[in-house]
Design a protein around this motif. Structure first.
Motif, PDB file in Angstrom:
ATOM      1  N   CYS A 209      47.876  65.311  50.182  1.00  0.00           N
ATOM      2  CA  CYS A 209      48.384  63.966  50.437  1.00  0.00           C
ATOM      3  C   CYS A 209      47.967  63.044  49.300  1.00  0.00           C
ATOM      4  O   CYS A 209      46.816  63.065  48.856  1.00  0.00           O
ATOM      5  N   ILE A 210      48.924  62.244  48.833  1.00  0.00           N
ATOM      6  CA  ILE A 210      48.665  61.208  47.841  1.00  0.00           C
ATOM      7  C   ILE A 210      49.025  59.868  48.460  1.00  0.00           C
ATOM      8  O   ILE A 210      50.161  59.665  48.890  1.00  0.00           O
ATOM      9  N   VAL A 211      48.057  58.973  48.505  1.00  0.00           N
ATOM     10  CA  VAL A 211      48.256  57.631  49.052  1.00  0.00           C
ATOM     11  C   VAL A 211      48.351  56.664  47.883  1.00  0.00           C
ATOM     12  O   VAL A 211      47.454  56.602  47.035  1.00  0.00           O
ATOM     13  N   ILE A 212      49.444  55.909  47.828  1.00  0.00           N
ATOM     14  CA  ILE A 212      49.674  54.950  46.755  1.00  0.00           C
ATOM     15  C   ILE A 212      49.610  53.550  47.339  1.00  0.00           C
ATOM     16  O   ILE A 212      50.331  53.237  48.293  1.00  0.00           O
ATOM     17  N   HIS A 213      48.743  52.722  46.803  1.00  0.00           N
ATOM     18  CA  HIS A 213      48.657  51.346  47.268  1.00  0.00           C
ATOM     19  C   HIS A 213      48.486  50.407  46.080  1.00  0.00           C
ATOM     20  O   HIS A 213      48.080  50.825  44.983  1.00  0.00           O
ATOM     21  N   ASP A 214      48.831  49.148  46.285  1.00  0.00           N
ATOM     22  CA  ASP A 214      48.776  48.140  45.225  1.00  0.00           C
ATOM     23  C   ASP A 214      47.347  47.621  45.068  1.00  0.00           C
ATOM     24  O   ASP A 214      46.646  47.400  46.058  1.00  0.00           O
ATOM     25  N   ARG A 215      46.948  47.420  43.826  1.00  0.00           N
ATOM     26  CA  ARG A 215      45.648  46.836  43.526  1.00  0.00           C
ATOM     27  C   ARG A 215      45.817  45.766  42.458  1.00  0.00           C
ATOM     28  O   ARG A 215      46.739  45.813  41.654  1.00  0.00           O
ATOM     29  N   ILE A 216      44.912  44.804  42.463  1.00  0.00           N
ATOM     30  CA  ILE A 216      44.900  43.752  41.450  1.00  0.00           C
ATOM     31  C   ILE A 216      43.479  43.603  40.926  1.00  0.00           C
ATOM     32  O   ILE A 216      42.537  43.407  41.705  1.00  0.00           O
ATOM     33  N   LEU A 217      43.323  43.722  39.617  1.00  0.00           N
ATOM     34  CA  LEU A 217      42.041  43.484  38.968  1.00  0.00           C
ATOM     35  C   LEU A 217      42.054  42.106  38.324  1.00  0.00           C
ATOM     36  O   LEU A 217      43.100  41.617  37.885  1.00  0.00           O
ATOM     37  N   GLU A 218      40.903  41.501  38.269  1.00  0.00           N
ATOM     38  CA  GLU A 218      40.745  40.181  37.662  1.00  0.00           C
ATOM     39  C   GLU A 218      39.804  40.289  36.468  1.00  0.00           C
ATOM     40  O   GLU A 218      38.651  40.704  36.609  1.00  0.00           O
ATOM     41  N   SER A 219      40.308  39.933  35.292  1.00  0.00           N
ATOM     42  CA  SER A 219      39.517  39.980  34.068  1.00  0.00           C
ATOM     43  C   SER A 219      39.075  38.571  33.692  1.00  0.00           C
ATOM     44  O   SER A 219      39.903  37.660  33.574  1.00  0.00           O
ATOM     45  N   LEU A 220      37.765  38.386  33.517  1.00  0.00           N
ATOM     46  CA  LEU A 220      37.200  37.099  33.122  1.00  0.00           C
ATOM     47  C   LEU A 220      36.916  37.132  31.615  1.00  0.00           C
ATOM     48  O   LEU A 220      35.972  37.794  31.171  1.00  0.00           O
ATOM     49  N   PRO A 221      37.729  36.460  30.798  1.00  0.00           N
ATOM     50  CA  PRO A 221      37.596  36.569  29.341  1.00  0.00           C
ATOM     51  C   PRO A 221      36.245  36.097  28.804  1.00  0.00           C
ATOM     52  O   PRO A 221      35.722  36.672  27.854  1.00  0.00           O
ATOM     53  N   LEU A 222      35.681  35.063  29.368  1.00  0.00           N
ATOM     54  CA  LEU A 222      34.453  34.504  28.826  1.00  0.00           C
ATOM     55  C   LEU A 222      33.245  35.429  29.053  1.00  0.00           C
ATOM     56  O   LEU A 222      32.396  35.562  28.177  1.00  0.00           O
ATOM     57  N   SER A 223      33.202  36.059  30.214  1.00  0.00           N
ATOM     58  CA  SER A 223      32.063  36.931  30.514  1.00  0.00           C
ATOM     59  C   SER A 223      32.358  38.407  30.271  1.00  0.00           C
ATOM     60  O   SER A 223      31.432  39.216  30.217  1.00  0.00           O
ATOM     61  N   GLY A 224      33.644  38.755  30.127  1.00  0.00           N
ATOM     62  CA  GLY A 224      34.001  40.162  29.947  1.00  0.00           C
ATOM     63  C   GLY A 224      33.934  40.977  31.219  1.00  0.00           C
ATOM     64  O   GLY A 224      34.006  42.196  31.174  1.00  0.00           O
ATOM     65  N   VAL A 225      33.802  40.325  32.354  1.00  0.00           N
ATOM     66  CA  VAL A 225      33.683  41.016  33.644  1.00  0.00           C
ATOM     67  C   VAL A 225      35.081  41.327  34.178  1.00  0.00           C
ATOM     68  O   VAL A 225      35.980  40.494  34.122  1.00  0.00           O
ATOM     69  N   VAL A 226      35.257  42.558  34.703  1.00  0.00           N
ATOM     70  CA  VAL A 226      36.488  42.966  35.361  1.00  0.00           C
ATOM     71  C   VAL A 226      36.139  43.320  36.799  1.00  0.00           C
ATOM     72  O   VAL A 226      35.315  44.197  37.041  1.00  0.00           O
ATOM     73  N   ARG A 227      36.796  42.688  37.737  1.00  0.00           N
ATOM     74  CA  ARG A 227      36.476  42.907  39.136  1.00  0.00           C
ATOM     75  C   ARG A 227      37.749  42.911  39.957  1.00  0.00           C
ATOM     76  O   ARG A 227      38.811  42.495  39.493  1.00  0.00           O
ATOM     77  N   GLY A 228      37.640  43.416  41.179  1.00  0.00           N
ATOM     78  CA  GLY A 228      38.771  43.425  42.078  1.00  0.00           C
ATOM     79  C   GLY A 228      39.077  42.034  42.579  1.00  0.00           C
ATOM     80  O   GLY A 228      38.189  41.293  42.998  1.00  0.00           O
TER      81      GLY A 228
END
Length: 230
Positions: A209-228
């Motif tokens: 089984c393959i489950v496909i779902h939508d995700r969105i990541l948020e990139s913060l340019p000043l800190s370089g942090v990538v988070r959900g």
């Protein structure tokens, strides 16, 4: 999963490649340096917004063996948060094919499946029974669901990889649950699969089984942090 990408720009020691001077011009090039005050700097920094990165995440699950001698199976695939609610679910079966070097691993058995339903918090997809019969070549509904999924992912007017005849020996059951009612919010999502066959499941039959779902990541340019993103 995502990887960290770093772009490094190394400045040259001189500005010789930044301008052109004619042979008759012996004057030096002088450029004024402009420094912003704190107020303007704060205004510019506030204009730098986080970058949203939407994508579709694929998760793989395997059921080691269907219950031998029965024709019905209920597979509790996963429990997830509402943010990971599935959009598409792809199911396939193989009998005595995995780790068997003498067999073609690209084949997926249809097991003469008569019906398959995806249960998401007591909501069923598809709503009506499929009423399939692969031995009688009555599997148009399953093939149609496969072709519709292919169109949603492939660009252009390309035809699906599998035609109607090849689909019988390489059967991929695709369930579209992308049109769920998102107005009803729940903290968790239970995903179950109900499988029915016209024959008893053979021994050593695995389900994938393959489950496909939508995700969105948020990139913060000043800190370089990538988070959900929430």
């Amino acid at each position: 999963m995502f990887g960290k990408h770093v772009l490094r720009l190394i400045r040259a020691r001189n500005d010789g490649n930044c301008f052109q001077v004619s042979k008759d011009d012996t004057d030096e090039l002088k450029v004024k340096h402009v420094f912003l005050n704190d107020v303007l700097k704060h205004i510019l920094l506030t204009e730098i917004k986080p970058t949203l990165i939407p994508y579709r995440q694929w998760e793989y699950y395997e059921l080691p063996s269907l219950t031998n001698g029965t024709s019905k199976e209920i597979w509790s695939i996963k429990t997830c948060t509402n943010l990971e609610s599935p959009r598409y679910v792809i199911v396939a079966f193989q009998t005595n094919l995995k780790d068997n070097k003498s067999e073609d691993i690209t084949y997926f058995n249809n097991l003469n499946i008569s019906n398959m339903k995806l249960n998401i918090n007591s909501e069923y997809y598809p709503y009506e029974d499929m009423k399939l019969d692969f031995d009688a070549r009555k599997y148009a509904d399953a093939y149609y669901m496969y072709t519709q999924f292919y169109k949603s992912f492939a660009s252009g007017n390309n035809y699906p990889i599998l035609d109607f005849i090849a689909f019988k020996s390489r059967t991929l059951f695709v369930i579209d649950c992308s049109k769920r009612n998102d107005a009803i919010k729940t903290s968790t999502t239970d995903i179950k699969l109900e499988i029915e066959s016209r024959k008893s499941f053979p021994a050593n039959t695995k389900a994938y089984c393959i489950v496909i779902h939508d995700r969105i990541l948020e990139s913060l340019p000043l800190s370089g942090v990538v988070r959900g993103a929430i």
